[in-house]
Scaffold this active site. Structure first.
Site, PDB file in Angstrom:
ATOM      1  N   LYS A 137     -15.231  34.619  25.767  1.00 37.96           N
ATOM      2  CA  LYS A 137     -14.650  33.486  26.500  1.00 37.96           C
ATOM      3  C   LYS A 137     -15.749  32.547  27.000  1.00 37.96           C
ATOM      4  O   LYS A 137     -15.668  31.330  26.850  1.00 37.96           O
ATOM      5  CB  LYS A 137     -13.806  33.998  27.669  1.00 37.96           C
ATOM      6  CG  LYS A 137     -13.106  32.893  28.409  1.00 37.96           C
ATOM      7  CD  LYS A 137     -12.183  33.436  29.480  1.00 37.96           C
ATOM      8  CE  LYS A 137     -12.072  32.422  30.600  1.00 37.96           C
ATOM      9  NZ  LYS A 137     -12.147  33.014  31.921  1.00 37.96           N
ATOM     10  N   ASP A 197      -7.811  31.576  28.784  1.00 37.16           N
ATOM     11  CA  ASP A 197      -7.865  32.117  30.143  1.00 37.16           C
ATOM     12  C   ASP A 197      -6.433  32.381  30.593  1.00 37.16           C
ATOM     13  O   ASP A 197      -5.509  32.312  29.791  1.00 37.16           O
ATOM     14  CB  ASP A 197      -8.622  31.168  31.090  1.00 37.16           C
ATOM     15  CG  ASP A 197      -7.772  29.961  31.475  1.00 37.16           C
ATOM     16  OD1 ASP A 197      -6.736  29.715  30.803  1.00 37.16           O
ATOM     17  OD2 ASP A 197      -8.126  29.272  32.442  1.00 37.16           O
TER      18      ASP A 197
END
Ligand code: SF4
Length: 222
Positions: free
Chosen positions: A134, A152
């Protein structure tokens, strides 16, 4: 009963391949200001900010980095102080021991392997200590070379509500989105969903009647 309601809603809005274009265009018009909320002035500051943002808010990170980046200007600066001093300087972002260790390890690798610069490729970024996919995706996108799509909590929730994925696992959601979203929009797409998730499609109480995606969303509750 619930099943047939979902199926009926999916039929009403049509296939996701036909909806993704208007979804992106309407969100771009609605959130023209959508961009990363972290403040940074260099690639190294970007990387450090994203590493600090795990498990805390962007506003909190910005409060901490305002001072931090005055003191630590180059990768060498993070290694020139004892780890405890860096821990104190980032304490307010939480998980400060792990974060300080990861930042120092990453800075050492930048100096050793990349002449003190932040690499561009995802496979290089994920080699840096404490940099997960991420974080790597956020950094690559901000550096102008998105190679994946950031997932997210907002991106996950909105992708599911909009019927763009049936998965819960971020890696599988990212794969679904990569197949669907035009590559040119990979960098902006998560920001659009994040801002829409903060302003309209809130986790507990989505404002469907005010939503520009009302007729494109199988989860809409007018
Ligand atoms: S219609 Fe409702 S559930 Fe769908 S994206 Fe908009 S606010 Fe979220």
């Amino acid at each position: 009963m619930a099943r047939s309601f979902v199926d009926e809603a999916r039929r009403r809005v049509g296939p996701k391949k036909a909806r993704i274009g208007p979804i992106v265009e309407r969100l771009k018009a609605e959130h023209a200001d959508a961009q990363i909320a972290l403040r940074f002035r260099s690639d190294v500051e970007l990387l450090v900010s994203v590493m600090l943002s795990a498990q805390t808010t962007d506003a909190n990170v910005n409060r901490v980095t305002e001072r931090l980046f005055e003191k630590y200007r180059r990768p060498e600066d993070y290694l020139a102080v004892p780890q405890e001093e860096l821990e104190r300087d980032i304490y307010a972002t939480g998980f400060f021991r792990q974060k300080a260790k990861a930042i120092r390890g990453t800075m050492a690798m930048l100096i050793e392997d990349y002449d003190g610069r932040v690499p561009r490729r995802l496979e290089e970024l994920v080699r840096l200590p404490g940099v997960a996919r991420k974080t790597a995706n956020v950094v690559a996108a901000e550096l102008g070379d998105a190679q994946g799509i950031v997932v997210d909590t907002h991106v996950r929730r909105l992708s599911q509500r909009l019927g763009l994925t049936r998965h819960d696992d971020p890696v599988k959601i990212e794969r679904d989105l990569q197949r669907l979203v035009p590559r040119a929009d990979w960098a902006i797409f998560p920001h659009l969903l994040i801002w829409h998730g903060r302003r309209v499609c809130l986790a507990r109480a989505p404002s469907c009647p005010d939503c520009v995606l009302l007729d494109l969303c199988p989860s809409a509750r007018p």
